[in-house]
Design a protein around this motif. Sequence first.
Motif, PDB file in Angstrom:
ATOM      1  N   GLU A 178     -41.715  56.549 -18.414  1.00 58.26           N
ATOM      2  CA  GLU A 178     -40.681  56.511 -19.448  1.00 58.26           C
ATOM      3  C   GLU A 178     -39.476  57.277 -18.909  1.00 58.26           C
ATOM      4  O   GLU A 178     -39.595  58.419 -18.483  1.00 58.26           O
ATOM      5  N   VAL A 179     -38.320  56.640 -18.902  1.00 58.90           N
ATOM      6  CA  VAL A 179     -37.096  57.257 -18.398  1.00 58.90           C
ATOM      7  C   VAL A 179     -36.143  57.450 -19.565  1.00 58.90           C
ATOM      8  O   VAL A 179     -35.886  56.523 -20.319  1.00 58.90           O
ATOM      9  N   SER A 180     -35.638  58.667 -19.713  1.00 64.43           N
ATOM     10  CA  SER A 180     -34.636  58.929 -20.744  1.00 64.43           C
ATOM     11  C   SER A 180     -33.539  59.800 -20.144  1.00 64.43           C
ATOM     12  O   SER A 180     -33.732  60.432 -19.105  1.00 64.43           O
ATOM     13  N   THR A 181     -32.401  59.800 -20.783  1.00 65.29           N
ATOM     14  CA  THR A 181     -31.292  60.615 -20.294  1.00 65.29           C
ATOM     15  C   THR A 181     -31.046  61.777 -21.245  1.00 65.29           C
ATOM     16  O   THR A 181     -31.302  61.696 -22.441  1.00 65.29           O
ATOM     17  N   LEU A 182     -30.589  62.866 -20.661  1.00 69.83           N
ATOM     18  CA  LEU A 182     -30.230  64.060 -21.402  1.00 69.83           C
ATOM     19  C   LEU A 182     -28.762  64.330 -21.133  1.00 69.83           C
ATOM     20  O   LEU A 182     -28.301  64.172 -20.004  1.00 69.83           O
ATOM     21  N   GLU A 183     -28.029  64.737 -22.145  1.00 68.05           N
ATOM     22  CA  GLU A 183     -26.626  65.049 -21.937  1.00 68.05           C
ATOM     23  C   GLU A 183     -26.397  66.517 -22.257  1.00 68.05           C
ATOM     24  O   GLU A 183     -26.734  66.991 -23.334  1.00 68.05           O
ATOM     25  N   MET A 184     -25.856  67.227 -21.276  1.00 68.74           N
ATOM     26  CA  MET A 184     -25.554  68.644 -21.438  1.00 68.74           C
ATOM     27  C   MET A 184     -24.046  68.825 -21.354  1.00 68.74           C
ATOM     28  O   MET A 184     -23.375  68.136 -20.598  1.00 68.74           O
ATOM     29  N   MET A 185     -23.535  69.754 -22.112  1.00 68.69           N
ATOM     30  CA  MET A 185     -22.111  70.042 -22.062  1.00 68.69           C
ATOM     31  C   MET A 185     -21.849  71.142 -21.030  1.00 68.69           C
ATOM     32  O   MET A 185     -22.554  72.133 -20.992  1.00 68.69           O
ATOM     33  N   THR A 186     -20.860  70.909 -20.180  1.00 67.87           N
ATOM     34  CA  THR A 186     -20.446  71.901 -19.188  1.00 67.87           C
ATOM     35  C   THR A 186     -18.957  72.154 -19.359  1.00 67.87           C
ATOM     36  O   THR A 186     -18.293  71.488 -20.148  1.00 67.87           O
ATOM     37  N   SER A 187     -18.438  73.087 -18.584  1.00 66.84           N
ATOM     38  CA  SER A 187     -17.004  73.379 -18.664  1.00 66.84           C
ATOM     39  C   SER A 187     -16.161  72.186 -18.210  1.00 66.84           C
ATOM     40  O   SER A 187     -14.995  72.067 -18.576  1.00 66.84           O
ATOM     41  N   ARG A 188     -16.741  71.281 -17.428  1.00 68.57           N
ATOM     42  CA  ARG A 188     -16.031  70.083 -16.958  1.00 68.57           C
ATOM     43  C   ARG A 188     -16.290  68.879 -17.837  1.00 68.57           C
ATOM     44  O   ARG A 188     -15.863  67.784 -17.540  1.00 68.57           O
ATOM     45  N   GLY A 189     -17.051  69.063 -18.914  1.00 70.21           N
ATOM     46  CA  GLY A 189     -17.361  67.950 -19.805  1.00 70.21           C
ATOM     47  C   GLY A 189     -18.849  67.640 -19.787  1.00 70.21           C
ATOM     48  O   GLY A 189     -19.653  68.418 -19.282  1.00 70.21           O
ATOM     49  N   PRO A 190     -19.244  66.480 -20.340  1.00 72.56           N
ATOM     50  CA  PRO A 190     -20.667  66.143 -20.413  1.00 72.56           C
ATOM     51  C   PRO A 190     -21.274  65.896 -19.033  1.00 72.56           C
ATOM     52  O   PRO A 190     -20.629  65.342 -18.147  1.00 72.56           O
ATOM     53  N   LEU A 191     -22.514  66.347 -18.874  1.00 68.28           N
ATOM     54  CA  LEU A 191     -23.280  66.154 -17.641  1.00 68.28           C
ATOM     55  C   LEU A 191     -24.567  65.449 -18.020  1.00 68.28           C
ATOM     56  O   LEU A 191     -25.357  65.968 -18.811  1.00 68.28           O
ATOM     57  N   THR A 192     -24.770  64.251 -17.493  1.00 70.71           N
ATOM     58  CA  THR A 192     -25.962  63.467 -17.805  1.00 70.71           C
ATOM     59  C   THR A 192     -27.048  63.754 -16.783  1.00 70.71           C
ATOM     60  O   THR A 192     -26.798  63.735 -15.581  1.00 70.71           O
ATOM     61  N   GLN A 193     -28.255  64.042 -17.267  1.00 64.34           N
ATOM     62  CA  GLN A 193     -29.417  64.241 -16.405  1.00 64.34           C
ATOM     63  C   GLN A 193     -30.510  63.275 -16.837  1.00 64.34           C
ATOM     64  O   GLN A 193     -30.427  62.662 -17.897  1.00 64.34           O
ATOM     65  N   VAL A 194     -31.548  63.161 -16.009  1.00 66.56           N
ATOM     66  CA  VAL A 194     -32.625  62.208 -16.245  1.00 66.56           C
ATOM     67  C   VAL A 194     -33.923  62.959 -16.516  1.00 66.56           C
ATOM     68  O   VAL A 194     -34.211  63.973 -15.880  1.00 66.56           O
ATOM     69  N   ASP A 195     -34.681  62.464 -17.465  1.00 61.61           N
ATOM     70  CA  ASP A 195     -35.996  63.009 -17.792  1.00 61.61           C
ATOM     71  C   ASP A 195     -37.019  61.900 -17.587  1.00 61.61           C
ATOM     72  O   ASP A 195     -36.801  60.767 -18.039  1.00 61.61           O
ATOM     73  N   LEU A 196     -38.100  62.195 -16.873  1.00 62.06           N
ATOM     74  CA  LEU A 196     -39.149  61.205 -16.602  1.00 62.06           C
ATOM     75  C   LEU A 196     -40.466  61.694 -17.157  1.00 62.06           C
ATOM     76  O   LEU A 196     -40.798  62.871 -17.038  1.00 62.06           O
ATOM     77  N   LYS A 197     -41.224  60.785 -17.745  1.00 60.19           N
ATOM     78  CA  LYS A 197     -42.575  61.096 -18.208  1.00 60.19           C
ATOM     79  C   LYS A 197     -43.487  59.964 -17.766  1.00 60.19           C
ATOM     80  O   LYS A 197     -43.120  58.801 -17.865  1.00 60.19           O
ATOM     81  N   THR A 198     -44.657  60.318 -17.279  1.00 62.44           N
ATOM     82  CA  THR A 198     -45.635  59.285 -16.930  1.00 62.44           C
ATOM     83  C   THR A 198     -46.707  59.263 -18.004  1.00 62.44           C
ATOM     84  O   THR A 198     -46.974  60.268 -18.650  1.00 62.44           O
ATOM     85  N   PHE A 199     -47.300  58.104 -18.189  1.00 65.50           N
ATOM     86  CA  PHE A 199     -48.379  57.961 -19.159  1.00 65.50           C
ATOM     87  C   PHE A 199     -49.253  56.798 -18.765  1.00 65.50           C
ATOM     88  O   PHE A 199     -48.826  55.884 -18.072  1.00 65.50           O
ATOM     89  N   ARG A 200     -50.496  56.872 -19.214  1.00 62.01           N
ATOM     90  CA  ARG A 200     -51.418  55.770 -18.974  1.00 62.01           C
ATOM     91  C   ARG A 200     -51.001  54.589 -19.826  1.00 62.01           C
ATOM     92  O   ARG A 200     -50.477  54.755 -20.915  1.00 62.01           O
ATOM     93  N   VAL A 201     -51.223  53.421 -19.332  1.00 55.90           N
ATOM     94  CA  VAL A 201     -50.847  52.216 -20.064  1.00 55.90           C
ATOM     95  C   VAL A 201     -51.500  52.198 -21.440  1.00 55.90           C
ATOM     96  O   VAL A 201     -50.931  51.695 -22.399  1.00 55.90           O
ATOM     97  N   GLU A 202     -52.668  52.827 -21.561  1.00 56.20           N
ATOM     98  CA  GLU A 202     -53.367  52.858 -22.849  1.00 56.20           C
ATOM     99  C   GLU A 202     -52.645  53.727 -23.864  1.00 56.20           C
ATOM    100  O   GLU A 202     -53.021  53.780 -25.018  1.00 56.20           O
TER     101      GLU A 202
END
Length: 72
Positions: A37-61
Motif C-alpha cells: 500500500e503506497v500513500s503520500t504524506l505532506e509536511m509543511m516546511t519553510s519552503r512550502g509543502p514537502l511530499t513524502q511516501v509511506d509504504l506498508k506491506t500486507f498479506r493478500v488475505e
Amino acid sequence: MISRIARQKNAEQRLAMALRQLNDAIKEIHKTGLDVEVSTLEMMTSRGPLTQVDLKTFRVEGAPPVLKVVGD
C-alpha cells in the motif's frame, strides 16, 4: 563548491535510481505473496509543502501491515 544546477542534477539522478530500486522491491514483495500500500504524506516546511511516501506491506488475505518506511 558544487553549483546549484549540479546539485539539482545529482538529486534528480538519485531520485530516479531510488524509484527504480523501489519498483524492483515492490515486484519482489509481490512475488512473495505480499501486496504494498503506497500513500503520500505532506509536511509543511519553510519552503512550502514537502511530499513524502509511506509504504506498508500486507498479506493478500488482509493481515495488518508489517512494514512502514518513511522517506528522510
